[in-house]
Structures are given as C-alpha cells and as structure tokens.
Write an enzyme that holds these catalytic residues in place. Structure first.
Site, PDB file in Angstrom:
ATOM      1  N   GLU A  77      70.667 114.574  -4.072  1.00 50.84           N
ATOM      2  CA  GLU A  77      70.613 114.653  -5.537  1.00 50.84           C
ATOM      3  C   GLU A  77      71.976 115.120  -6.048  1.00 50.84           C
ATOM      4  O   GLU A  77      72.686 115.855  -5.357  1.00 50.84           O
ATOM      5  CB  GLU A  77      69.522 115.664  -5.939  1.00 50.84           C
TER       6      GLU A  77
ATOM      7  N   ASN B 227      60.762 110.991 -11.962  1.00 51.10           N
ATOM      8  CA  ASN B 227      60.636 112.126 -11.047  1.00 51.10           C
ATOM      9  C   ASN B 227      59.829 113.244 -11.699  1.00 51.10           C
ATOM     10  O   ASN B 227      60.118 113.638 -12.838  1.00 51.10           O
ATOM     11  CB  ASN B 227      62.030 112.671 -10.714  1.00 51.10           C
ATOM     12  N   GLU B 228      58.822 113.720 -11.009  1.00 49.57           N
ATOM     13  CA  GLU B 228      58.032 114.887 -11.435  1.00 49.57           C
ATOM     14  C   GLU B 228      57.771 114.900 -12.944  1.00 49.57           C
ATOM     15  O   GLU B 228      58.030 115.888 -13.626  1.00 49.57           O
ATOM     16  CB  GLU B 228      58.732 116.189 -10.994  1.00 49.57           C
TER      17      GLU B 228
ATOM     18  N   GLU C 296      59.489 114.512  -1.476  1.00 50.67           N
ATOM     19  CA  GLU C 296      60.205 115.802  -1.505  1.00 50.67           C
ATOM     20  C   GLU C 296      59.373 116.814  -0.736  1.00 50.67           C
ATOM     21  O   GLU C 296      58.235 117.098  -1.118  1.00 50.67           O
ATOM     22  CB  GLU C 296      60.414 116.303  -2.939  1.00 50.67           C
TER      23      GLU C 296
END
Ligand code: AHR
Length: 502
Positions: free
Chosen positions: A27, A172-173, A292
C-alpha cells in the site's frame, strides 16, 4: 504431556491449494513503497530505483499476487496523477494516513516492479471518493489495446502492451466509518454491482472481489455480507475478508487460541455466501479472498500520535510493527487455518510485505532483513502447494482465558503429487507442555523424512533485527519413521514443518 495422533490418506482431499493464498500487499503507506521497495540512490537500487535486496527477499517468498495500491489509501487515490512523465505528476494529500503522496512511484512503476518480483497484481479501485467512470478509465488504461483515449494514453506513456490485470477489488473496507467515502451496505452493494457490470462489459476476462466486512468485530458483520451480496452476487467472483490479530493483554495462551475466532469468521462468511446463493437459486459458488491478514498492534499507539502530531510527511515510519517469536507462531496458525479451507479460500494477502506490518524490513541507510513472521510464510509458500488433505487428528485440548477446547496441536497437510512429497505443518500451541505427535502415513509407501524444520524459542518476545536473526528455522532430528508411523516430540510453542518424500 500434550498429545496428538494424525491419520493421513491421500484420497481424502479438501481441494487443490490455490497458490494465490500466498499473496501479499503493498500500500502507499509509510515506508512500504518509498524507502521500501523503491529507493533511487540507495546502494542496492537497480536502474529503476527498485531495491534489489528487498526484491531478493520477496522472490524467496515466491509471492504469486500482490494487492495494490491500498488499503485505506485507495479510497482517495487519483490514479491519473501517478502515471506519465514523473516531472508532471501532482503531489496529493493522502487522507487515510495523513501523509504527502508525491506520486513519484505509480501504476507503471508498480507494474514494472511486480514483474521483477514475479508477482501478478491485484488492483483495488477507488469506490470511496470516485465511482464507475473512473473505474472504467483505469481498466481501459490497464487492460485494453483499443484505439481509445485511455488505452492510447498508456501507449503514449511508453507501454504498448496492456498490463492485463486479472484481479480487481471493488473498493476497500467500505463498511468502515474511517474510510473516505464510507457507505452503508445498500449504498455499497448498488455501486459495486453497477461498477462490476460495467467493468465486465469492458473486459470479461477479469475477476472481481466484492468488499466484505473490515473485520469480524464490525457491528454490521455479517449483515453487511448478506445485504451487499444480494446486489453483487451475480457479478463478482469473490468476497473479501480482513482481520488482524494482537496480543495487547500479553496473554500468549489466549493469543494462540485466536484462530478459533478466525475459523468461525470463515465459516460465517461461507454460510452467508451460500445463503445468498440459495436465495437467488444461483448455480454459482462464491469463493473467499482473505486479502488482508496479519498480526497488527505493536505500533498502533505511536502511529496514532505520529499521524495526529506530524501530518503530511513523505514516507514516515508508520505501522512498523516489530514482530516477536509468538507472532510467528500465530502467523503459522493462520496459514494452517487457510490451508484447511482450501476448498473456498482461493486468495489471501499477508498485509503487508515491506516495512508496514511486514515480514521484510529495511533501513533507509542500510540493508533489509527478515522479521520472525517471514519464516512460517516462507515455509507455507514453498511447501504448501499441491492438494490440501483432510487428515483426521485427535489432539489433547486446553482452555484459555477467552476460549475453550483449544486443541494443543493444530495442523494441515499438503500433498504434492507431482513432486511425490507430502508436508505436515503443525503448531504445538500448548504454552506449558511439549507434545507427543504421531502421524500415520502408511498410505505414502516408500516415503522417508526429507527434512523436519521448526521454529522454537523459550522467549516469546524475542525479535530479529538488522544485526541478527534470533528466530530462524532449525533442523530437527528427534523423530522416527517406522512402519509408516512418524513420531516426534514437538516443543511447547513451536512451528513444525515435516517434509516427507521419496
Ligand atoms: O493494512 C493496513 C490497513 O488495514 C489497510 O489500509 C486497511 O484496509 C486496513 O484497515
């Protein structure tokens, strides 16, 4: 003494292990990219500014797929700023980690770097502050060879052939209130479904991952999965799972029991996928992408202070957890759990790969080294390819502070038919007792022990540093293999890799 008896039969198969369960993650966060994989001017840098010492350690791990560029970072990422001539690139504020992103390293650099690392890309798109049109532009830039604006833009940047990125994460999330552009399940489900439809209309060869919950403790879990999948099920191929573990209470016994929670998490997500499948009368089975996972808690307090008090730095030291021996054992336990779910869990990303909650650390003015968690990941990636077998294991059990009936021995078995090898991965997570371990391997006639590797230590908190590895594999000799019965004593708190072959 703790005890476990295992029976293995090569016909009792869980599934072929998808090598992508040994994926990882880079990331734009802290020193993962800058001063991690990329550091022009460093003595170990190659002609592209990529650190060769880091590449070497990554290649050893043989990481088949790497998620990029975030994480939370992606939800405010403007990919166009990261391509083309470097002098024209715009610096941007990264709101997720409160740092300054120079965009000196971007999509093109990552594609080049991942080729050198021998890894495919798992690309995440920004569904936080952006949407369908931007996702399509990015997909066209990456994957199309057409005479159209974004495909031509890539060519004008000197890349004639498309990158052909197969795996794409739809945000993402998105369930997390911390996420830029956080959404409710209904909002996300609709947006993700429409984005997925449009992306597949542009390139039907891609695979898509729908966002699951950020972790098992989210108040909206598993309703988030049920609601979002109602919308996305027909258009996506995987649902994501994320979870990090920690031992802030300094209770090793309970820490090692946490894969019981992981087991429940995986079961619940599978059940939810299958519920939506049944409701839709669908013939398609959705698989899991645990994109993750890791131990993450050591540096959290200092990170929060750093981001609050010193925002907008370039490549600050963030999420630099220094892993100890017990963290390596937990990582081994997680990998064992994944292998035992090889039928539904097809991708997983150790988060992350370099400097940021990572198995590999670098010094800006020095070398790179392997953290403790490097080793169980290395062993699983190297020897855990083939068919996961469903062995029968009878282990003694104990209770920990928050868990009951915790098996002393946790194990997974992978049979590599091509190489004529079978590997037993096992952890003795009893913190007080060594364990007598017996495996009936009679169906592997003519096999001998090729190697028995282990991680053992009496000090749960011991760490590796640039000047030395206090945690590294040892070769074990305290075993017998007679008439197809393998016997050994596994040390309390140990990671064991028993390799049998012809
Ligand atoms: O891996 C670190 C962060 O953890 C990621 O950016 C985010 O997706 C998760 O919360």
């Amino acid at each position: 003494m703790a005890k476990a008896k295992m029976i293995i039969d090569k016909d009792f198969k869980i599934a072929e292990v998808d090598k992508r369960i040994y994926g990882s993650f880079i990331e734009h966060l802290g020193r993962a990219v800058y001063n991690g994989i990329y550091q022009p001017g460093h003595p170990a840098a190659d002609e592209d500014g990529f650190r060769k010492d880091v590449l070497q350690l990554i290649k050893e791990l043989d990481v088949p797929i790497i998620r990029y560029p975030g994480g939370n970072f992606v939800s405010n990422f403007f990919w166009e700023d990261s391509v083309g001539p470097k002098e024209a690139r715009k610096p941007r504020l990264d709101l997720a980690w409160r740092t300054l992103e120079t965009n000196e390293f971007g999509l093109g650099e990552f594609a080049k770097w991942s080729e050198k690392a021998g890894s495919d890309i798992m690309m995440a798109i920004n569904l936080g502050t952006r949407g369908i049109a931007d996702a399509l532009n990015l997909l066209e830039y990456c994957n199309l060879d057409t005479n159209s604006y974004y495909s031509n833009l890539r060519k004008s940047h000197g890349v004639q052939k498309p990158y052909n990125i197969k795996t794409w994460c739809l945000g993402n999330e998105m369930d997390g209130p911390w996420q830029m552009g956080h959404k409710t399940a209904v909002e996300y489900g609709r947006l993700a479904a429409e984005t997925a439809k449009a992306m597949k209309a542009m390139d039907e060869s891609i695979e898509l991952v729908s966002c699951g919950s950020s972790n098992v403790d989210m108040p909206t879990f598993p309703e988030w999965e049920a609601t979002t999948l109602e919308e996305t099920y027909d258009y996506v191929d995987y649902i994501s799972l994320h979870n990090y573990y920690g031992n802030p209470e300094n209770d090793t016994e309970d820490f090692f029991a946490k894969t019981q929670d992981l087991e429940r998490f995986i079961h619940t997500v599978i059940a939810t996928c299958d519920y939506v499948k049944a409701k839709k009368r669908s013939k398609k089975t959705l698989n899991l992408s645990f994109d993750e996972w890791n131990v993450w808690f050591h540096a959290t307090a200092s990170d929060n202070e750093e981001m609050q008090k010193r925002p907008w730095q370039i490549a600050p030291h963030l999420l630099e957890d220094i892993y100890n021996f017990e963290d390596a054992i937990l990582v081994g336990l997680i990998l064992i759990t994944f292998l035992n779910h090889a039928d539904r869990l097809k991708m997983a990303c150790l988060a992350q790969l370099v400097n940021v909650i990572a198995p590999i650390m670098t010094e800006n003015d020095g070398g790179a080294y392997r953290q403790t968690i490097y080793y169980p990941f290395l062993h699983a990636s190297k020897y855990g390819r083939g068919t996961a077998l469903r062995s029968v294991v009878n282990s003694t059990k104990h209770d920990s502070k928050k868990h009951v009936d915790v098996t002393d021995i946790e194990s997974a078995v992978v049979y590599n038919e091509e190489k004529d090898e079978v590997t037993i991965f096992a952890v003795n997570r009893n913190v007080n007792e060594d364990a007598l371990f017996e495996a009936d391997v009679r169906c592997f006639e003519g096999y001998r022990v090729l190697e028995y590797l282990a991680l053992e230590n009496d000090d749960m908190k011991v760490i590796n540093t640039i000047s030395g590895e206090k945690v590294s594999p040892i070769n074990k000799t305290n075993y017998t293999l007679e008439d197809g019965i393998f016997t050994t004593t596994m040390k309390s708190c140990s990671w064991n890799v028993i390799r049998l072959g012809k």
